[in-house]
Design a protein around this motif. Sequence first.
Motif, short mmCIF file in Angstrom:
data_model
loop_
_atom_site.label_atom_id
_atom_site.label_comp_id
_atom_site.label_asym_id
_atom_site.label_seq_id
_atom_site.Cartn_x
_atom_site.Cartn_y
_atom_site.Cartn_z
N SER A 133 0.76 -1.08 0.02
CA SER A 133 -0.10 0.14 0.06
C SER A 133 0.74 1.31 0.04
N THR A 134 0.13 2.46 0.12
CA THR A 134 0.81 3.65 0.20
C THR A 134 1.55 3.78 1.54
N GLY A 135 1.34 3.07 2.42
CA GLY A 135 1.89 3.40 3.92
C GLY A 135 1.74 4.64 4.46
N LEU A 136 0.55 5.39 4.02
CA LEU A 136 0.12 6.60 4.62
C LEU A 136 -1.00 6.50 5.72
N GLY A 137 -1.61 5.38 5.79
CA GLY A 137 -2.75 5.38 6.58
C GLY A 137 -2.65 5.65 8.14
N LEU A 138 -1.46 5.02 8.55
CA LEU A 138 -1.15 5.26 10.02
C LEU A 138 -0.53 6.58 10.18
N ASP A 139 0.17 6.91 9.24
CA ASP A 139 0.56 8.39 9.25
C ASP A 139 -0.30 9.37 9.53
N ILE A 140 -1.40 9.35 8.87
CA ILE A 140 -2.75 10.08 9.05
C ILE A 140 -3.14 9.99 10.36
N VAL A 141 -3.13 8.77 10.84
CA VAL A 141 -3.71 8.71 12.39
C VAL A 141 -2.78 9.32 13.27
N LYS A 142 -1.41 9.16 13.10
CA LYS A 142 -0.47 9.91 13.88
C LYS A 142 -0.73 11.41 13.95
N ARG A 143 -0.57 11.74 12.67
CA ARG A 143 -0.55 13.27 12.88
C ARG A 143 -1.69 13.84 13.18
N VAL A 144 -3.08 13.26 13.08
CA VAL A 144 -4.08 13.75 13.86
C VAL A 144 -3.96 13.42 15.42
N ALA A 145 -3.50 12.65 15.85
CA ALA A 145 -3.07 12.43 17.33
C ALA A 145 -2.29 13.64 17.87
N TYR A 146 -0.94 13.80 17.02
CA TYR A 146 -0.16 14.95 17.55
C TYR A 146 -0.87 16.20 17.33
N THR A 147 -1.74 16.45 16.37
CA THR A 147 -2.48 17.85 16.36
C THR A 147 -3.22 18.04 17.69
N ALA A 148 -3.79 16.69 18.42
CA ALA A 148 -4.51 17.03 19.60
C ALA A 148 -3.57 16.73 20.84
N ASN A 149 -2.56 16.91 20.80
CA ASN A 149 -1.31 16.72 21.83
C ASN A 149 -1.40 15.38 22.27
N GLY A 150 -1.45 14.34 21.28
CA GLY A 150 -1.65 12.84 22.02
C GLY A 150 -0.67 12.08 21.22
N THR A 151 -0.73 10.89 21.20
CA THR A 151 0.06 9.98 20.43
C THR A 151 -0.67 8.56 20.13
N VAL A 152 0.37 7.77 19.35
CA VAL A 152 -0.33 6.39 18.82
C VAL A 152 0.58 5.45 19.47
N ASN A 153 -0.20 4.35 19.91
CA ASN A 153 0.67 3.16 20.30
C ASN A 153 -0.08 2.02 19.88
N ILE A 154 1.07 0.96 19.34
CA ILE A 154 0.66 -0.33 18.67
C ILE A 154 1.27 -1.27 19.32
N ALA A 155 0.41 -2.45 19.91
CA ALA A 155 0.78 -3.61 20.79
C ALA A 155 0.00 -4.59 20.31
N ARG A 156 -0.05 -5.67 20.91
CA ARG A 156 -0.48 -6.87 20.84
C ARG A 156 -1.88 -7.04 21.50
N GLY A 157 -3.06 -6.87 21.05
CA GLY A 157 -4.32 -6.83 21.68
C GLY A 157 -4.84 -8.12 22.46
N ARG A 158 -5.95 -7.85 23.28
CA ARG A 158 -6.69 -8.91 23.95
C ARG A 158 -7.36 -10.08 22.92
N LEU A 159 -7.67 -9.61 21.74
CA LEU A 159 -8.32 -10.25 20.84
C LEU A 159 -7.29 -11.42 19.88
N GLY A 160 -5.86 -10.74 20.04
CA GLY A 160 -4.84 -11.84 19.49
C GLY A 160 -4.29 -11.05 18.52
N GLY A 161 -4.74 -10.21 18.19
CA GLY A 161 -4.10 -9.28 16.68
C GLY A 161 -3.57 -7.92 17.36
N ALA A 162 -3.81 -7.11 16.61
CA ALA A 162 -3.29 -5.70 16.73
C ALA A 162 -4.18 -4.90 17.67
#
Length: 469
Positions: free
Chosen positions: A389-418
Amino acid sequence: MAVTAMVALAFLIPLGLVVAQLARERALADAERQTAIVVAVLMTTTDPTAVDRAIAAAGGPAAGRVAVHGLGGGSVGQRHARAEEIAMAAGQLKTVVTDVPGGLSYLEPVDIGQNRNAVVEVFIPSGELTRGVHVAWYALTAVALGLVVASVWVGDRLAAKVVGSARGLADAASALGNGQLDVRVEPSGPRELAEAGLAFNVMAERVKALLADERELVADLSHRLRTPLTALRLDAETLDDHHAAERIRHAIGNLELEVDEIIRAARKPRLAAAAAAAAAEPGEHSRCDASDVVRERMKFWSAVAGDQGRRCEAIGVDAPAPVPVARAELAAALDALLGNVFRYTPQGVPLEVTVSRRDGYVAITVEDGGPGIADPDRALRRGETNHGSTGLGLDIVKRVAYTANGTVNIARGRLGGASIVVLLADAEWTPPASSRFGFVGRLSRDPAERRRRRDEKGPAGFRTDRLRR
């Protein structure tokens, strides 16, 4: 300025010493001439009375400073040097210059015959030794001060020219960085600054041309998307399933609106500074309810999840969760996350979206039961992907989070995936009042308890276990 002052002193001090030395030598030369007159008189007579009259007649104003010692009939004039110094000069037949109170004594021995030596003494007052020295020093000081003032003025003018050129270049660079693409500089100052100004103008022209080409390219590409969108709308009209057709038409309408907005933004030459200022101003368009946005987008994606046999659930969307992000921006970020789940996980895996609000932050957690993300750091870097893919999806999410003084974290979830946690600042959060015990009260807490609470917290201190409830 300091260098100029040092150079002036380097010339002033030696010149002052030379002037003092010349004044001393001039006084000694005058004493030597007066001595020569007396010696000529002694060659004709040694009578003290005759010698005194001759000195008075030929000595001028300085006659009172001349004395002759060792004459047969006595001495002439007032003695200033000590007797032993006079005797030493007479015995050595050698000129002697000695210090006396109030000045110098110039002693000149003369052979007057019959193995006798007379000594002519000329007293030189201190005023004669320094006559004209102070005036010369004042003149030299005035010249030195004039040189310093002139050099300071010239240096200030040169520095002002250099500083003005550098400041103009800096202001132009700042204006260009703020989006004023038409700003240019007039090359001036030293050669280096003038060349820098020329290079800046060339760079500004190049930046302006590149941005214009980019706007045209984006506008052209966006305009070309209208044809396949029109074809999709026509295909949706032929579908037998009314609900599916309506859902597709709604999605196509939203996409057409986004394409139109891209075209208008690309065609309109907006300044970056004005755009940044508008984005920084708080208002109703820069704030939304995260729970409401999640409910709306999940309503759309739940239909797709039903077609793929996925369990799709939204949790915690009943309570309001205001965030300082425009509604369209948050919706685009959420669509990017949910679209990745539907695009890169097998059909049938579950999907959950949770909204939590606590401690001044709103957390939007997207979890799935897929294979997860092997390299979270790389996934958050713009343009990098392992799926083609273009690899821009998560970058859009990250920029939205930074705009709101936040952040993005990726880990292993309770359902077994991301598990992707988008942390945004709470738009209505008010910091609690400080404890009356203050810093001492915080230090008195049990260290083990503090470590346990820290370990339970996720990014930015948000409890990860609460995100899944």
